[in-house]
Design an enzyme around this catalytic site. Structure first.
Site, PDB file in Angstrom:
ATOM      1  N   HIS A 254       0.824  -1.517  -0.235  1.00  0.00           N
ATOM      2  CA  HIS A 254      -0.170  -0.253   0.198  1.00  0.00           C
ATOM      3  C   HIS A 254       0.103   1.148  -0.171  1.00  0.00           C
ATOM      4  CE1 HIS A 254      -2.923   2.491   1.114  1.00  0.00           C
ATOM      5  NE2 HIS A 254      -4.248   2.024   0.423  1.00  0.00           N
ATOM      6  N   GLU A 312      -8.049  -5.145  -0.345  1.00  0.00           N
ATOM      7  CA  GLU A 312      -8.876  -5.426  -1.654  1.00  0.00           C
ATOM      8  C   GLU A 312      -7.969  -7.201  -1.217  1.00  0.00           C
ATOM      9  OE1 GLU A 312      -9.681  -3.427  -3.827  1.00  0.00           O
ATOM     10  OE2 GLU A 312      -9.100  -1.576  -3.934  1.00  0.00           O
TER      11      GLU A 312
HETATM   12  N1  COA Z   1       3.955  -7.480  -4.672  1.00  0.00           N
HETATM   13  C1  COA Z   1       5.201  -7.311  -4.777  1.00  0.00           C
HETATM   14  N2  COA Z   1       6.087  -6.532  -4.672  1.00  0.00           N
HETATM   15  C2  COA Z   1       5.870  -5.937  -4.356  1.00  0.00           C
HETATM   16  C3  COA Z   1       4.453  -4.865  -3.666  1.00  0.00           C
HETATM   17  C4  COA Z   1       3.737  -6.076  -4.446  1.00  0.00           C
HETATM   18  N3  COA Z   1       2.251  -5.902  -4.367  1.00  0.00           N
HETATM   19  N4  COA Z   1       4.361  -3.775  -3.835  1.00  0.00           N
HETATM   20  C5  COA Z   1       4.993  -3.783  -3.538  1.00  0.00           C
HETATM   21  N5  COA Z   1       6.179  -4.437  -4.126  1.00  0.00           N
HETATM   22  C6  COA Z   1       7.954  -3.386  -4.193  1.00  0.00           C
HETATM   23  C7  COA Z   1       8.012  -3.123  -5.081  1.00  0.00           C
HETATM   24  O1  COA Z   1       8.581  -3.502  -6.553  1.00  0.00           O
HETATM   25  C8  COA Z   1       9.109  -2.578  -4.426  1.00  0.00           C
HETATM   26  O2  COA Z   1      10.304  -2.728  -4.827  1.00  0.00           O
HETATM   27  P1  COA Z   1      11.557  -2.373  -5.247  1.00  0.00           P
HETATM   28  O3  COA Z   1      12.397  -1.642  -3.907  1.00  0.00           O
HETATM   29  O4  COA Z   1      12.777  -3.908  -5.356  1.00  0.00           O
HETATM   30  O5  COA Z   1      11.596  -1.254  -6.060  1.00  0.00           O
HETATM   31  C9  COA Z   1       9.043  -1.964  -3.018  1.00  0.00           C
HETATM   32  O6  COA Z   1       8.118  -3.456  -3.122  1.00  0.00           O
HETATM   33  C10 COA Z   1       8.668  -0.722  -2.428  1.00  0.00           C
HETATM   34  O7  COA Z   1       7.181  -0.497  -3.958  1.00  0.00           O
HETATM   35  P2  COA Z   1       6.423   0.375  -3.147  1.00  0.00           P
HETATM   36  O8  COA Z   1       7.667   1.251  -4.296  1.00  0.00           O
HETATM   37  O9  COA Z   1       6.919   1.165  -1.934  1.00  0.00           O
HETATM   38  O10 COA Z   1       5.123   0.350  -3.391  1.00  0.00           O
HETATM   39  P3  COA Z   1       4.174   1.926  -4.010  1.00  0.00           P
HETATM   40  O11 COA Z   1       3.695   2.580  -3.301  1.00  0.00           O
HETATM   41  O12 COA Z   1       4.102   2.393  -5.192  1.00  0.00           O
HETATM   42  O13 COA Z   1       3.304   1.050  -4.308  1.00  0.00           O
HETATM   43  C11 COA Z   1       0.943  -0.211  -4.940  1.00  0.00           C
HETATM   44  C12 COA Z   1       2.282   0.351  -3.753  1.00  0.00           C
HETATM   45  C13 COA Z   1      -0.124  -0.749  -4.168  1.00  0.00           C
HETATM   46  C14 COA Z   1       0.552   0.170  -5.753  1.00  0.00           C
HETATM   47  C15 COA Z   1       1.475  -1.395  -4.613  1.00  0.00           C
HETATM   48  O14 COA Z   1       1.834  -2.055  -3.828  1.00  0.00           O
HETATM   49  C16 COA Z   1       1.078  -3.137  -5.535  1.00  0.00           C
HETATM   50  O15 COA Z   1       0.951  -2.659  -7.062  1.00  0.00           O
HETATM   51  N6  COA Z   1      -0.430  -3.620  -5.287  1.00  0.00           N
HETATM   52  C17 COA Z   1      -0.563  -4.598  -5.860  1.00  0.00           C
HETATM   53  C18 COA Z   1      -1.589  -3.682  -6.351  1.00  0.00           C
HETATM   54  C19 COA Z   1      -2.614  -3.975  -4.787  1.00  0.00           C
HETATM   55  O16 COA Z   1      -3.137  -4.290  -4.326  1.00  0.00           O
HETATM   56  N7  COA Z   1      -3.667  -2.523  -4.861  1.00  0.00           N
HETATM   57  C20 COA Z   1      -4.346  -2.479  -3.740  1.00  0.00           C
HETATM   58  C21 COA Z   1      -4.009  -1.222  -3.237  1.00  0.00           C
HETATM   59  S1  COA Z   1      -5.410  -0.974  -2.685  1.00  0.00           S
END
Ligand code: COA
Length: 375
Positions: A254, A312
């Site tokens: 998140h 979600e």
């Molecule tokens: N699965 C695998 N890796 C994940 C991940 C996931 N669901 N969510 C984050 N990461 C990884 C990123 O690739 C990043 O890796 P790195 O440091 O090696 O580059 C690291 O974790 C940090 O991610 P971050 O940039 O802090 O996350 P964000 O704030 O950009 O993303 C989301 C937040 C929600 C967009 C992301 O967690 C995601 O795409 N989740 C899956 C989709 C989802 O469930 N969305 C609903 C949200 S309520």
């Protein structure tokens, strides 16, 4: 204004003061108009939560009865909206696009916005349920004035009075997602009313924002992963190969919560009760195994990133348990969040301040006009 720094996603920018909800991503606490989400969501009817957001307090018994009645008399759809939904269904328009069009076609009654708020919130489930039935080649079912808001949604979808347990599960879900700080769709709605525009326009814009996969679109894919895993013994193999390919696991991580999303706990509790009283117990057990494996593997592949289960994952499980197809997940989210949008619209209107940020110009300057024949 050449030296102003810009923040592309407005992260960390405080755009408003609100009494509606607070998201604390570090402590993992989520407050709705004074109540911790876990205190309010499993107990309140959806009408009580909407009243709370609009009036900053819970209704007494008389006020609640009056409010239920006010929504009941507005729940039916004008004939023009039903016609619009019929032609959208013939063209196979996706549900969120049909919802946006139908909302946009609602008349603006507009006095102080309270009347529009009641009509919009009352009619959202009717629009979504009618459209789902039309898509399936069935006639819409009229609302039942004897049923509450959430119960009516299930009734209008299936044409049968729902079980009490199903209504409780849906109300818990709708209360949990009714509002969530300055999220993208809420911000869009506030920007629109801040110009002096009406609430119907604001809510139509908010539906457009919620449609995007980065905002309201994750529960469908989260459930697909559970189906793809298929049996508990395959969880590790399937999830590991996704992470090896650099894919993200849907339903985890998140932007704001760096601890477990408190809404996930509330929905996990509701899912446990729902699946405990029947339904596809196998998919519930499988989802728990997928969650356990995902959390272990995320810690292995992304150590220290604190990737936890988000709202979600359990939304998908709960709505699936209620018999909703994945195509209804985001429109159902909208039927709850619309109450938050309207509350924010009223709050923004009271503030009476146009939202008008700035941009930093990074283009060229001083260019000379070139006549058409010389370009
Ligand atoms: N699965 C695998 N890796 C994940 C991940 C996931 N669901 N969510 C984050 N990461 C990884 C990123 O690739 C990043 O890796 P790195 O440091 O090696 O580059 C690291 O974790 C940090 O991610 P971050 O940039 O802090 O996350 P964000 O704030 O950009 O993303 C989301 C937040 C929600 C967009 C992301 O967690 C995601 O795409 N989740 C899956 C989709 C989802 O469930 N969305 C609903 C949200 S309520």
């Amino acid at each position: 204004m050449g030296e102003t720094a810009s923040v592309a996603g407005l992260e960390g920018v405080v755009a408003a003061e609100t009494r509606l909800s607070e998201v604390n991503g570090r402590s993992g606490e989520f407050t709705i108009a004074g109540f911790p989400v876990e205190e309010l969501a499993p107990r309140a009817t959806f009408e009580e939560t909407v009243y709370l957001l609009w009036h900053a307090r819970l209704p007494d018994a008389e006020e609640l009865a009056g409010f239920r009645e006010a929504l009941a008399v507005r729940r039916g759809l004008p004939e023009g909206i039903v016609r619009l939904l019929r032609s959208a269904a013939v063209a196979g328009v996706p549900a969120m696009d049909a919802l946006r069009a139908a909302v946009g076609a609602l008349g603006v009654e507009e006095t102080d916005g309270a009347e529009d708020a009641r009509s919009i919130v009352a009619r959202f489930p009717t629009i979504v349920a009618a459209y789902r039935r039309l898509l399936d080649g069935e006639e819409p079912v009229d609302p039942d004035p004897g049923l509450g808001h959430a119960a009516n949604y299930l009734y209008m979808l299936w044409g049968e009075r729902p079980q009490e347990g199903a209504v409780r599960a849906l109300e818990t879900y709708m209360n949990t997602v009714v509002d969530h700080g300055m999220n993208a769709s809420t911000f869009a709605a506030r920007v629109i009313v801040s110009t002096g525009s009406d609430m119907v326009s604001a809510v139509a814009g908010a539906v457009g924002a919620l449609k995007g996969p980065l905002h309201g679109g994750a529960p469908g894919p989260a459930l697909e992963v559970v189906f793809e895993v298929g049996s508990a013994g395959r969880a590790e193999e399937v999830l590991r190969s996704k992470l090896e390919r650099g894919e993200r696991l849907m339903g985890f991580g998140h932007r704001i919560y760096k601890v477990r999303d408190p809404r996930a706990d509330v929905l996990a509790g509701a899912a446990e009760v729902l699946y405990g009283s029947g339904g596809d117990r196998g998919i519930y057990e499988l989802a728990l195994e997928v969650e356990r494996t995902a959390l272990r593997l995320l810690e292995e592949y992304k150590p220290g990133r604190n990737l936890k289960t988000n709202v979600e994952f359990y939304t998908a499980l709960l709505l699936h348990g209620l018999g909703l197809p994945a195509g209804l997940f985001t429109p159902t989210f909208a039927t709850a969040r619309v109450a938050g949008w309207t509350a924010h619209c009223m709050e923004q209107r009271k503030l009476g301040r146009l939202i008008r940020p700035q941009s930093v110009y990074v283009g060229e300057r001083g260019k000379k006009w070139v006549p058409l024949e010389k370009r």
